[in-house]
Design an enzyme around this catalytic site. Structure first.
Site, PDB file in Angstrom:
ATOM      1  N   ASP A  70      39.225  -6.052  33.411  1.00 26.73           N
ATOM      2  CA  ASP A  70      38.712  -7.019  34.382  1.00 26.73           C
ATOM      3  C   ASP A  70      37.180  -6.963  34.469  1.00 26.73           C
ATOM      4  O   ASP A  70      36.581  -5.907  34.254  1.00 26.73           O
ATOM      5  CB  ASP A  70      39.324  -6.694  35.759  1.00 26.73           C
ATOM      6  N   GLY A  71      36.591  -8.095  34.792  1.00 31.44           N
ATOM      7  CA  GLY A  71      35.154  -8.122  35.058  1.00 31.44           C
ATOM      8  C   GLY A  71      34.329  -8.875  34.030  1.00 31.44           C
ATOM      9  O   GLY A  71      33.094  -8.907  34.129  1.00 31.44           O
ATOM     10  N   ASN A  72      34.984  -9.515  33.064  1.00 33.51           N
ATOM     11  CA  ASN A  72      34.232 -10.252  32.026  1.00 33.51           C
ATOM     12  C   ASN A  72      33.410 -11.392  32.636  1.00 33.51           C
ATOM     13  O   ASN A  72      32.266 -11.636  32.236  1.00 33.51           O
ATOM     14  CB  ASN A  72      35.191 -10.869  30.996  1.00 33.51           C
ATOM     15  N   ARG A  93      32.232 -11.755  35.767  1.00 26.96           N
ATOM     16  CA  ARG A  93      31.073 -11.268  36.540  1.00 26.96           C
ATOM     17  C   ARG A  93      29.969 -10.738  35.620  1.00 26.96           C
ATOM     18  O   ARG A  93      28.785 -10.908  35.878  1.00 26.96           O
ATOM     19  CB  ARG A  93      31.521 -10.167  37.521  1.00 26.96           C
ATOM     20  N   TRP A  94      30.376 -10.112  34.539  1.00 26.17           N
ATOM     21  CA  TRP A  94      29.411  -9.573  33.566  1.00 26.17           C
ATOM     22  C   TRP A  94      28.594 -10.729  32.974  1.00 26.17           C
ATOM     23  O   TRP A  94      27.371 -10.633  32.844  1.00 26.17           O
ATOM     24  CB  TRP A  94      30.185  -8.834  32.472  1.00 26.17           C
ATOM     25  N   ASN A  97      46.791 -16.805  34.602  1.00 29.84           N
ATOM     26  CA  ASN A  97      45.482 -17.225  34.065  1.00 29.84           C
ATOM     27  C   ASN A  97      45.427 -18.697  33.630  1.00 29.84           C
ATOM     28  O   ASN A  97      44.346 -19.238  33.418  1.00 29.84           O
ATOM     29  CB  ASN A  97      45.051 -16.325  32.900  1.00 29.84           C
TER      30      ASN A  97
HETATM   31  C1  FPP Z   1      39.566 -10.581  33.230  1.00 28.78           C
HETATM   32  O1  FPP Z   1      38.214 -10.747  33.562  1.00 28.78           O
HETATM   33  C2  FPP Z   1      39.741 -10.766  31.801  1.00 28.78           C
HETATM   34  C3  FPP Z   1      40.549 -11.701  31.215  1.00 28.78           C
HETATM   35  C4  FPP Z   1      41.364 -12.646  31.972  1.00 28.78           C
HETATM   36  C5  FPP Z   1      40.601 -11.848  29.732  1.00 28.78           C
HETATM   37  C6  FPP Z   1      40.661 -10.571  28.971  1.00 28.78           C
HETATM   38  C7  FPP Z   1      40.277 -10.835  27.572  1.00 28.78           C
HETATM   39  C8  FPP Z   1      39.471 -10.071  26.819  1.00 28.78           C
HETATM   40  C9  FPP Z   1      38.939  -8.765  27.223  1.00 28.78           C
HETATM   41  C10 FPP Z   1      39.025 -10.515  25.484  1.00 28.78           C
HETATM   42  C11 FPP Z   1      40.025 -10.693  24.434  1.00 28.78           C
HETATM   43  C12 FPP Z   1      40.959  -9.580  24.237  1.00 28.78           C
HETATM   44  C13 FPP Z   1      41.578  -9.367  23.066  1.00 28.78           C
HETATM   45  C14 FPP Z   1      42.649  -8.353  22.943  1.00 28.78           C
HETATM   46  C15 FPP Z   1      41.210 -10.126  21.874  1.00 28.78           C
HETATM   47  P1  FPP Z   1      37.802 -11.926  34.522  1.00 28.78           P
HETATM   48  O2  FPP Z   1      37.547 -13.131  33.703  1.00 28.78           O
HETATM   49  O3  FPP Z   1      38.858 -12.115  35.564  1.00 28.78           O
HETATM   50  O4  FPP Z   1      36.485 -11.395  35.162  1.00 28.78           O
HETATM   51  P2  FPP Z   1      35.965 -11.671  36.644  1.00 28.78           P
HETATM   52  O5  FPP Z   1      36.973 -11.062  37.571  1.00 28.78           O
HETATM   53  O6  FPP Z   1      34.652 -10.968  36.679  1.00 28.78           O
HETATM   54  O7  FPP Z   1      35.839 -13.159  36.800  1.00 28.78           O
END
Ligand code: FPP
Length: 242
Positions: A19-21, A23-24, A67
């Site tokens: 989690d956290g992509n 926000r990053w 999602n």
């Molecule tokens: C949650 O962060 C992350 C996801 C919903 C996607 C996860 C996917 C990856 C790490 C990349 C691809 C993986 C593979 C195995 C190829 P968020 O978007 O909810 O972050 P946020 O809470 O900060 O908005």
């Protein structure tokens, strides 16, 4: 019930809620997909670190049944990223001895992605150094519902006696039927929720919630968590031998 272990547990199966992509990426004034791309790179490093840490099974949550509620742009971008990841990583995963499996409901996924997932599973099926499971369109409740549906069909066709159904029976119908239960579930980004991830399987798992956003999560962070886990007492509802 899992067998009681000694006080020093081994993290044989680690599951991660990455989690956290978003926000990053936001902190860098970039689109959310930029964060997911950075997150995909972290997956490779963590998989590579598994053998020396004694982690034989790694399960990562890439896309949940919830999602789909994100914008069409983000959903399409993630699907594209999964296809790109499979195409660019396949050879390396085969050579690194990684066996890849996917869990989740494939029916809603586009045929080209499902085809690549099937091919990667087939290509890596002889490997056993690390078992990487990628959850796409996965939800714990959905998995139990799908398993129950399949079980009900077997009862209806007379191949399963309803009076024989117990925990082990249901576990055999889950997407994870070949995997041991996770010893440790890690969630990054400071949220302390399990968000429908491995609900059945994590009944006795230890949880570790860390503040780091997934694209910043390093192998050193991973090593430290595994080391801390090794010192934890796991009792599985029983008592430790004195
Ligand atoms: C949650 O962060 C992350 C996801 C919903 C996607 C996860 C996917 C990856 C790490 C990349 C691809 C993986 C593979 C195995 C190829 P968020 O978007 O909810 O972050 P946020 O809470 O900060 O908005």
């Amino acid at each position: 019930m899992p067998e009681a272990q000694g006080p020093l547990g081994k993290a044989e199966h680690v599951a991660i809620i990455m989690d956290g992509n978003g926000r990053w990426a936001k902190a860098r004034a970039k689109p959310r997909l930029y964060g997911h791309q950075a997150g995909a790179k972290r997956v490779r490093e963590i998989v590579e670190a598994c053998p020396q840490l004694g982690v034989r099974y790694l399960t990562v949550f890439a896309f949940s049944t919830e999602n789909w509620r994100r914008t069409q742009t983000e959903v399409a971008g993630l699907m594209k990223l999964f296809k790109k990841y499979i195409l660019s990583e396949a050879k390396k995963l085969v050579e690194a001895g990684v066996c890849v499996r996917f869990i989740g409901d494939r029916l809603r996924l586009e045929p080209r992605l499902v085809q690549l997932m099937d091919e990667l599973e087939e290509m890596t099926s002889e490997n056993s150094l690390v078992n990487l499971t990628i959850a796409i369109n996965y939800g714990g409740r959905d998995e139990v519902a799908r398993a129950s549906r399949r079980m009900a069909k077997d009862v209806a066709r007379g191949t399963l006696n309803p009076d024989s159904v117990n925990e082990q029976t249901l576990a055999r119908y889950l997407d994870t039927y070949v995997l041991p239960d996770p010893d440790l579930v890690i969630r990054t980004s400071g949220e302390a929720r399990i968000s429908n991830f491995l609900l059945w399987q994590s009944a006795y798992s230890e949880y570790e919630f860390v503040k780091t956003l997934w694209p910043d999560f390093t192998v050193t962070d991973f090593e430290e968590i595994i080391a801390t886990f090794g010192a934890r007492e796991r009792r599985f509802g029983g008592l430790l031998a004195s």
